[in-house]
Design an enzyme around this catalytic site. Structure first.
Site, PDB file in Angstrom:
ATOM      1  CE  LYS A 182      48.800  16.870   6.827  1.00 39.48           C
ATOM      2  NZ  LYS A 182      47.572  15.842   6.717  1.00 39.48           N
ATOM      3  CE  LYS A 201      53.610  15.536   1.950  1.00 42.10           C
ATOM      4  NZ  LYS A 201      52.902  14.757   3.117  1.00 42.10           N
ATOM      5  CE  LYS A 204      45.276  14.720  -1.148  1.00 39.48           C
ATOM      6  NZ  LYS A 204      44.271  13.950  -0.465  1.00 39.48           N
TER       7      LYS A 204
HETATM    8  P1  TYM Z   1      46.611  11.609   1.787  1.00 34.71           P
HETATM    9  O1  TYM Z   1      45.381  11.926   1.488  1.00 34.71           O
HETATM   10  O2  TYM Z   1      47.309  12.763   2.383  1.00 34.71           O
HETATM   11  O3  TYM Z   1      47.556  10.797   1.061  1.00 34.71           O
HETATM   12  C1  TYM Z   1      47.267   9.824   0.213  1.00 34.71           C
HETATM   13  C2  TYM Z   1      48.342   9.007  -0.286  1.00 34.71           C
HETATM   14  O4  TYM Z   1      49.156   9.695  -1.316  1.00 34.71           O
HETATM   15  C3  TYM Z   1      50.601   9.644  -0.929  1.00 34.71           C
HETATM   16  N1  TYM Z   1      51.197  10.877  -1.133  1.00 34.71           N
HETATM   17  C4  TYM Z   1      52.290  11.050  -2.083  1.00 34.71           C
HETATM   18  N2  TYM Z   1      53.137  10.096  -2.530  1.00 34.71           N
HETATM   19  C5  TYM Z   1      54.118  10.240  -2.998  1.00 34.71           C
HETATM   20  N3  TYM Z   1      54.455  11.873  -3.441  1.00 34.71           N
HETATM   21  C6  TYM Z   1      53.850  12.517  -2.898  1.00 34.71           C
HETATM   22  N4  TYM Z   1      54.175  14.154  -2.898  1.00 34.71           N
HETATM   23  C7  TYM Z   1      52.566  12.476  -2.078  1.00 34.71           C
HETATM   24  N5  TYM Z   1      51.700  12.930  -1.456  1.00 34.71           N
HETATM   25  C8  TYM Z   1      50.762  12.122  -0.917  1.00 34.71           C
HETATM   26  C9  TYM Z   1      50.533   9.357   0.614  1.00 34.71           C
HETATM   27  O5  TYM Z   1      51.625   8.775   1.245  1.00 34.71           O
HETATM   28  C10 TYM Z   1      49.257   8.701   0.769  1.00 34.71           C
HETATM   29  O6  TYM Z   1      49.500   7.133   0.463  1.00 34.71           O
HETATM   30  N6  TYM Z   1      47.149   9.511   6.162  1.00 34.71           N
HETATM   31  C11 TYM Z   1      46.712   8.843   4.936  1.00 34.71           C
HETATM   32  C12 TYM Z   1      45.490   8.734   4.654  1.00 34.71           C
HETATM   33  C13 TYM Z   1      45.135   7.174   5.374  1.00 34.71           C
HETATM   34  C14 TYM Z   1      45.664   5.989   5.155  1.00 34.71           C
HETATM   35  C15 TYM Z   1      44.998   5.144   6.281  1.00 34.71           C
HETATM   36  C16 TYM Z   1      46.351   5.473   4.193  1.00 34.71           C
HETATM   37  C17 TYM Z   1      44.347   7.112   6.290  1.00 34.71           C
HETATM   38  N7  TYM Z   1      44.084   6.200   6.659  1.00 34.71           N
HETATM   39  C18 TYM Z   1      45.091   3.890   6.129  1.00 34.71           C
HETATM   40  C19 TYM Z   1      46.703   4.121   4.601  1.00 34.71           C
HETATM   41  C20 TYM Z   1      46.021   3.352   5.502  1.00 34.71           C
HETATM   42  C21 TYM Z   1      47.295  10.153   3.990  1.00 34.71           C
HETATM   43  O7  TYM Z   1      48.483  10.479   3.874  1.00 34.71           O
HETATM   44  O8  TYM Z   1      46.559  10.595   2.974  1.00 34.71           O
END
Ligand code: TYM
Length: 334
Positions: free
Chosen positions: A111, A197, A200
Site C-alpha cells: 500500500k 487479488k 477495492k
Molecule cells: P478489508 O476491508 O480490506 O477486507 C475485508 C475482508 O475481505 C477480505 N478480502 C478478500 N477475500 C478474498 N479475496 C479477496 N480478493 C479479498 N479482498 C479482501 C479480507 O481478507 C478481509 O477479511 N484489515 C481488515 C479489516 C480489519 C479486521 C479487523 C478484520 C480491521 N480490524 C479485525 C478482522 C479483525 C481488512 O483487510 O479489511
C-alpha cells in the site's frame, strides 16, 4: 460459546472478494459462535478519503452485513470509532511492539508503494489497530481472507510475547486468537489479471464485481474479463489463473463442487461460460441488493441495530481494557 470477531473497512463499495472471503463465512459461522462484527472506520482513514462519504459508507457497510445474511438478533454489529477502547488499546500495543516486526508487513509495503509520498503513520500502524480490535473481545477465531493472515500472526505475537509473557504471572491477560481462512474463496482474483487479488484500491473498476453492481454492469464486466484462447474452463492449470478464478467464484455461488464444475466445463468455450457465470452472479446478488435497499430505506432500524451492537461490544471492550491497564501498572482510582 466460542467467540469470533471480524470487520471490513467502509471504503466505498464492497466487492465479491470481501463477500466470499469474509462476510459469507461469517454468515455460516454465526449460529455456532458468539459473533462480533465491526465496521472498521478508523482503518478507513489510513488512506486518503472523503469526509463527506465516510459516515455514509460506514452505514451502508453495516447494511451490507445484514443484507448478506448476518442476523442482528444473534450477532453484535458495531462501528469501531464508536468505542474508544480500540484507540486506547492500540496506543498501549504500539508501545509494546518492536518497529522491526512492523517493517515486515507485506500489505504495508504494497500500500505504501500505491500511496507514494502520502504514507501516514496510521497506515504503518494499521495492523496494531487491527490487533487491538481483535484482542479487546477475547476473540477465539477471526474469519478473514488470505491477505490478512500475516496481520493475524502479528496480533498473536503481540498478545503472546509482548503482553502475556511480560505482564501476566499466572493467568493470561489476553486471549490468543486464531484465524479462520476458508479453503475456497479466501483469495478472489482480479477479473482483468488472474495473478492479482481483487481489490477495492484497484483504479480499474472492471477488475472487480461490487455487491451493488446492477445486472448490466455485471454483464459488461464479465464480458470484458480477461480470458485466454484455450477451450474448456480448468481449475488446476497454473497457466490459466483467470480460468481458475472464475471457476472458483462460480463453484461457490452455485454450490457445485469444483470437481463437478471441472467435469461440466471440460469442453465449454469462454463465451458460454461467461454467460453462465454472469447469470449466476446476477441471481446470487439480487437478494442482497433487494434487502440492502429495504434496509437503507429504514435507517431507524439499522441505527437501532448499531446501537445495540455498540452497547454489547463496549461492555466487553472496556472490561478487557481495564484488565490490561491494571496489569500493566496504570494508576487506578480507589
Ligand atoms: P478489508 O476491508 O480490506 O477486507 C475485508 C475482508 O475481505 C477480505 N478480502 C478478500 N477475500 C478474498 N479475496 C479477496 N480478493 C479479498 N479482498 C479482501 C479480507 O481478507 C478481509 O477479511 N484489515 C481488515 C479489516 C480489519 C479486521 C479487523 C478484520 C480491521 N480490524 C479485525 C478482522 C479483525 C481488512 O483487510 O479489511
Amino acid at each position: 460459546k466460542k467467540r469470533i470477531l471480524s470487520g471490513v473497512q467502509p471504503t466505498g463499495d464492497l466487492h465479491i472478494g470481501n463477500w466470499l472471503g469474509a462476510i459469507n463465512n461469517w454468515v455460516t459461522l454465526q449460529e455456532q459462535y458468539e459473533t462480533f462484527l465491526c465496521v472498521v472506520d478508523l482503518h478507513a482513514i489510513t488512506a486518503s478519503y472523503n469526509p463527506k462519504e465516510l459516515s455514509k459508507n460506514t452505514f451502508s457497510t453495516a447494511a451490507l452485513y445484514v443484507a448478506c445474511g448476518i442476523d442482528p438478533n444473534i450477532c453484535s454489529i458495531f462501528v469501531q470509532s464508536q468505542i474508544s477502547a480500540h484507540s486506547e488499546l492500540c496506543w498501549i500495543l504500539n508501545c509494546m511492539t518492536p518497529i522491526n516486526w512492523m517493517e515486515r508487513m507485506i500489505q504495508f509495503k504494497e500500500k505504501s508503494i500505491q500511496q507514494g509520498n502520502n504514507v501516514s503513520i496510521g497506515l504503518f500502524d494499521y495492523p496494531i489497530l487491527m490487533a487491538a480490535d481483535i484482542l479487546l473481545y477475547d476473540a477465539d477465531f477471526v474469519p478473514v481472507g488470505e491477505d490478512q493472515k500475516q496481520h493475524l500472526e502479528l496480533a498473536r505475537d503481540i498478545a503472546q510475547q509482548r503482553i502475556n509473557a511480560r505482564f501476566s504471572k499466572d493467568k493470561n491477560i489476553l486471549k490468543i486468537p486464531q484465524p479462520i481462512i476458508m479453503k475456497n474463496g479466501s483469495k478472489i482474483m482480479s477479473l482483468i489479471d488472474g495473478s492479482k487479488k481483487m481489490s477495492k484500491s484497484d483504479p480499474n473498476e472492471g477488475s472487480r464485481i461490487n455487491l451493488l453492481d446492477p445486472p448490466e454492469i455485471i454483464t459488461k464486466k464479465i464480458k470484458r474479463a480477461k480470458s485466454d484462447s484455450s477451450i474448456g474452463i480448468e481449475f488446476n492449470n497454473p497457466e490459466r489463473p483467470e480460468s481458475k478464478n472464475l471457476m472458483m467464484i462460480y463453484s461457490i455461488l452455485s454450490g457445485k463442487e469444483i470437481s463437478q464444475c471441472e467435469n461440466e466445463f471440460l469442453e465449454t468455450g469462454w463465451g458460454t461460460f461467461k454467460k453462465l457465470i454472469t447469470e449466476q452472479l446476477i441471481e446470487s446478488l439480487e437478494p442482497i441488493q433487494k434487502k440492502y435497499k429495504l434496509l437503507m430505506n429504514d435507517p431507524y432500524q439499522l441505527s437501532k441495530i448499531l446501537n445495540e451492537g455498540k452497547e454489547k461490544a463496549e461492555d466487553l471492550a472496556n472490561q478487557t481494557l481495564k484488565r490490561v491497564k491494571s496489569k500493566l501498572g496504570f494508576f487506578e482510582m480507589e
